[in-house]
Scaffold this motif. Structure first.
Motif, mmCIF file in Angstrom:
data_model
loop_
_atom_site.group_PDB
_atom_site.id
_atom_site.type_symbol
_atom_site.label_atom_id
_atom_site.label_comp_id
_atom_site.label_asym_id
_atom_site.label_seq_id
_atom_site.Cartn_x
_atom_site.Cartn_y
_atom_site.Cartn_z
ATOM 1 N N PRO A 32 0.858 -1.038 0.047
ATOM 2 C CA PRO A 32 -0.119 0.135 -0.128
ATOM 3 C C PRO A 32 0.868 1.167 0.174
ATOM 4 C CG PRO A 32 0.003 -0.864 2.413
ATOM 5 C CD PRO A 32 0.838 -1.872 1.307
ATOM 6 N N SER A 34 0.321 5.364 -0.053
ATOM 7 C CA SER A 34 -0.615 6.596 -0.053
ATOM 8 C C SER A 34 -0.385 7.384 -1.230
ATOM 9 C CB SER A 34 -0.605 7.297 1.216
ATOM 10 O OG SER A 34 -1.497 8.222 1.298
ATOM 11 N N GLN A 90 -6.812 -1.151 2.693
ATOM 12 C CA GLN A 90 -6.291 -1.000 4.117
ATOM 13 C C GLN A 90 -7.138 0.280 4.539
ATOM 14 O OE1 GLN A 90 -2.409 1.228 4.687
ATOM 15 N NE2 GLN A 90 -1.828 -0.642 5.440
ATOM 16 N N ASN A 117 -4.016 -0.510 9.218
ATOM 17 C CA ASN A 117 -2.688 0.129 9.043
ATOM 18 C C ASN A 117 -2.232 0.304 10.679
ATOM 19 O OD1 ASN A 117 -0.953 2.623 9.310
ATOM 20 N ND2 ASN A 117 -0.944 2.473 7.151
ATOM 21 N N LYS A 159 -0.823 -4.454 9.255
ATOM 22 C CA LYS A 159 0.278 -4.283 8.804
ATOM 23 C C LYS A 159 1.164 -3.293 9.814
ATOM 24 C CE LYS A 159 3.098 -2.332 4.738
ATOM 25 N NZ LYS A 159 3.461 -1.090 5.058
ATOM 26 N N TYR A 197 11.506 6.351 6.620
ATOM 27 C CA TYR A 197 11.844 5.578 5.393
ATOM 28 C C TYR A 197 13.265 5.722 5.346
ATOM 29 C CZ TYR A 197 6.927 5.487 4.555
ATOM 30 O OH TYR A 197 5.586 5.195 4.472
ATOM 31 N N SER A 220 8.343 -6.607 4.296
ATOM 32 C CA SER A 220 8.310 -5.355 3.504
ATOM 33 C C SER A 220 9.523 -4.470 3.786
ATOM 34 C CB SER A 220 7.039 -4.536 3.765
ATOM 35 O OG SER A 220 7.157 -3.372 3.336
ATOM 36 N N ASP A 222 12.659 -2.362 1.248
ATOM 37 C CA ASP A 222 13.742 -2.268 0.438
ATOM 38 C C ASP A 222 14.299 -3.303 -0.377
ATOM 39 O OD1 ASP A 222 14.343 -0.245 2.085
ATOM 40 O OD2 ASP A 222 15.614 -1.408 3.485
ATOM 41 N N GLY A 244 7.068 -1.939 -2.563
ATOM 42 C CA GLY A 244 6.678 -0.613 -2.780
ATOM 43 C C GLY A 244 7.090 0.284 -3.663
ATOM 44 N N ARG A 245 8.227 0.949 -3.344
ATOM 45 C CA ARG A 245 8.911 1.839 -4.042
ATOM 46 C C ARG A 245 9.553 1.384 -5.510
ATOM 47 N NH1 ARG A 245 12.101 4.322 0.853
ATOM 48 N NH2 ARG A 245 11.900 2.024 1.659
HETATM 49 C C1 LIG Z 1 4.899 7.071 -0.595
HETATM 50 C C2 LIG Z 1 4.686 6.013 0.040
HETATM 51 C C3 LIG Z 1 3.218 5.736 0.654
HETATM 52 C C4 LIG Z 1 3.216 4.784 1.780
HETATM 53 N N1 LIG Z 1 1.881 4.663 2.101
HETATM 54 C C5 LIG Z 1 1.491 3.595 2.999
HETATM 55 C C6 LIG Z 1 0.065 3.325 3.395
HETATM 56 O O1 LIG Z 1 -0.742 3.919 2.824
HETATM 57 N N2 LIG Z 1 -0.019 2.422 4.071
HETATM 58 C C7 LIG Z 1 1.011 1.459 4.601
HETATM 59 O O2 LIG Z 1 0.570 0.239 5.301
HETATM 60 N N3 LIG Z 1 2.286 1.751 4.191
HETATM 61 C C8 LIG Z 1 2.519 2.800 3.325
HETATM 62 N N4 LIG Z 1 3.830 2.832 3.020
HETATM 63 C C9 LIG Z 1 4.746 1.879 3.464
HETATM 64 C C10 LIG Z 1 5.098 0.934 2.230
HETATM 65 O O3 LIG Z 1 3.980 0.108 2.314
HETATM 66 C C11 LIG Z 1 6.244 -0.074 2.526
HETATM 67 O O4 LIG Z 1 5.974 -1.082 3.714
HETATM 68 C C12 LIG Z 1 7.523 0.833 2.695
HETATM 69 O O5 LIG Z 1 7.632 1.717 1.681
HETATM 70 C C13 LIG Z 1 8.890 -0.360 2.616
HETATM 71 O O6 LIG Z 1 8.534 -0.784 1.263
HETATM 72 P P1 LIG Z 1 9.762 -0.523 -0.043
HETATM 73 O O7 LIG Z 1 11.054 -0.352 0.488
HETATM 74 O O8 LIG Z 1 9.321 -1.659 -0.886
HETATM 75 O O9 LIG Z 1 8.935 0.557 -0.438
HETATM 76 C C14 LIG Z 1 4.046 3.932 2.221
HETATM 77 C C15 LIG Z 1 5.291 4.162 1.474
HETATM 78 C C16 LIG Z 1 5.588 5.191 0.616
HETATM 79 C C17 LIG Z 1 6.954 5.141 -0.001
#
Ligand SMILES: Cc1cc2nc3c(=O)[nH]c(=O)nc-3n(C[C@H](O)[C@H](O)[C@H](O)COP(=O)(O)O)c2cc1C
Length: 357
Positions: A32, A34, A90, A117, A159, A197, A220, A222, A244-245
């Protein structure tokens, strides 16, 4: 060890699993995000990855918005049941009654799963007792999970983060309490709320959480390559990996992970395919958003997708200056059509000299 486990010479583990009765065909979950993972983005990623995403999760939906029937929240609930399945919605918030109400609304849309969340670090969310604040208020979280589980017939998942800060790492305790309250899967982002982050996700902790509960754990943080995804799936007891990213930069990543898991080389993404996927994304956004909003959304994806490309900065610069989707695609298409160094140089010349107005 903080870095994700590396695959090495091991045979990749890549197995389907269930969340309650919901089959998750591939152990790959779109995180997820946002402001990012709306229905257009989710469909775009699923198409780019050839259906390899095992579970799609919406961006978080505010209970405030949902229970007051606000437009933004309603848009966040929108999805295409044919193309987005299984989908987890979520929700976030801190009050039991309203979370129950929001969960019921989410379940009524036909979603397969509702996710709570417990990781959002944003001050405006935490201040109201939701998101990562629930990591510090386990009794409240337990009450929310218990009541939501009673209220809906679809599986409820949570989560979480590693903890609030380095001095209060409690993901294992929180996961156990959520499981006892009826959660059917736990996703763990291996960072604390204080880290936001920054730093690295702690995959040892994620593995420890997975060893501590019976329900599936999804890890989750990186993961940016097939090797890293398969490394954690193979060498830690998690059942699924969440991305995610890296999916903004590379919406094909889930398909590439499935390729490598099957012993194939990861699919190579052609310039024409990049344009096709960007067009699809833009068309999907246009179907539901006012035309004035579409270029902004497109710029966000384009900015990440062209990171590391030779002269990608120039494309981003040009794209930032234009007002319409059609103008953006003029630049995008001509950029990706430039196949040789000479053609690319000619494109750069045009991009540098063209009067933006
Ligand atoms: C722009 C952005 C928005 C995010 N929004 C949410 C969200 O709405 N709900 C949530 O549980 N995590 C949210 N996260 C966290 C991600 O779900 C994820 O756990 C986190 O970015 C680490 O994973 P990644 O390194 O693959 O990005 C968000 C992360 C980013 C970068």
């Amino acid at each position: 060890m903080n870095a994700p486990f590396t695959l090495g010479d091991a045979r990749p583990q890549f197995a389907p699993f269930h969340i309650g009765p919901v089959p998750i065909a591939k152990p790959l979950v779109l995180a997820p995000m946002s402001g990012v993972t709306d229905t257009a983005f989710r469909q775009m990623v699923q198409e780019a990855s050839g259906g390899a995403v095992g579970l799609l999760v919406t961006e978080f939906v505010s209970i405030e918005g949902l229970t007051r029937q606000n437009m933004k929240a309603a848009l966040r609930l929108a999805f295409d049941p044919e193309r987005e399945h299984p989908l987890s919605i979520q929700i976030f918030g801190g009050e039991v009654d309203r979370m129950v109400q929001a969960a019921q609304m989410a379940a009524d849309t036909g979603a397969a799963i509702v996710d709570i969340n417990c990781g959002c670090p944003a001050p405006k969310v935490v201040r109201r007792g939701g998101g990562a604040e629930l990591m510090r208020n386990c009794a409240q979280l337990e009450a929310i999970v218990e009541q939501v589980v009673k209220a809906v017939s679809i599986p409820v998942t949570v989560k979480i983060r590693a903890g609030w800060d380095q001095g209060s790492i409690n993901a294992i305790e929180v996961a156990k309490r959520c499981e006892a309250a009826g959660a059917q899967a736990i996703a763990v982002h291996g960072r604390t709320r204080a880290q936001m982050y920054t730093g690295r996700a702690d995959w040892e902790l994620v593995a420890e959480v997975a060893r501590s509960v019976r329900v599936p754990v999804i890890g989750s943080g990186d993961i940016t390559s097939p090797e890293a995804a398969l490394g954690v799936l193979t060498h830690s007891p998690i059942r699924g990996v969440m991305i995610g990213r890296a999916a903004i930069m590379n919406p094909w990543i889930f398909g590439q992970i499935a390729d490598v898991a099957a012993g194939l080389p990861a699919r190579v993404v052609s310039p024409a395919e990049r344009v096709r996927i960007l067009r699809l994304y833009s068309d999907l956004q246009s179907q539901r958003m006012p035309e004035s909003v579409v270029p902004g959304r497109l710029k966000q994806v384009l900015a990440r997708m062209t990171k590391g490309f030779s002269h990608g900065n120039l494309l981003r610069e040009r794209a930032m200056r234009v007002q319409t989707t059609a103008e953006m695609f003029d630049w995008i298409e001509s950029f990706f059509a430039a196949q040789t160094a000479v053609e690319l140089e000619a494109w750069c010349q045009r991009a540098r000299t063209k009067n933006p107005d």
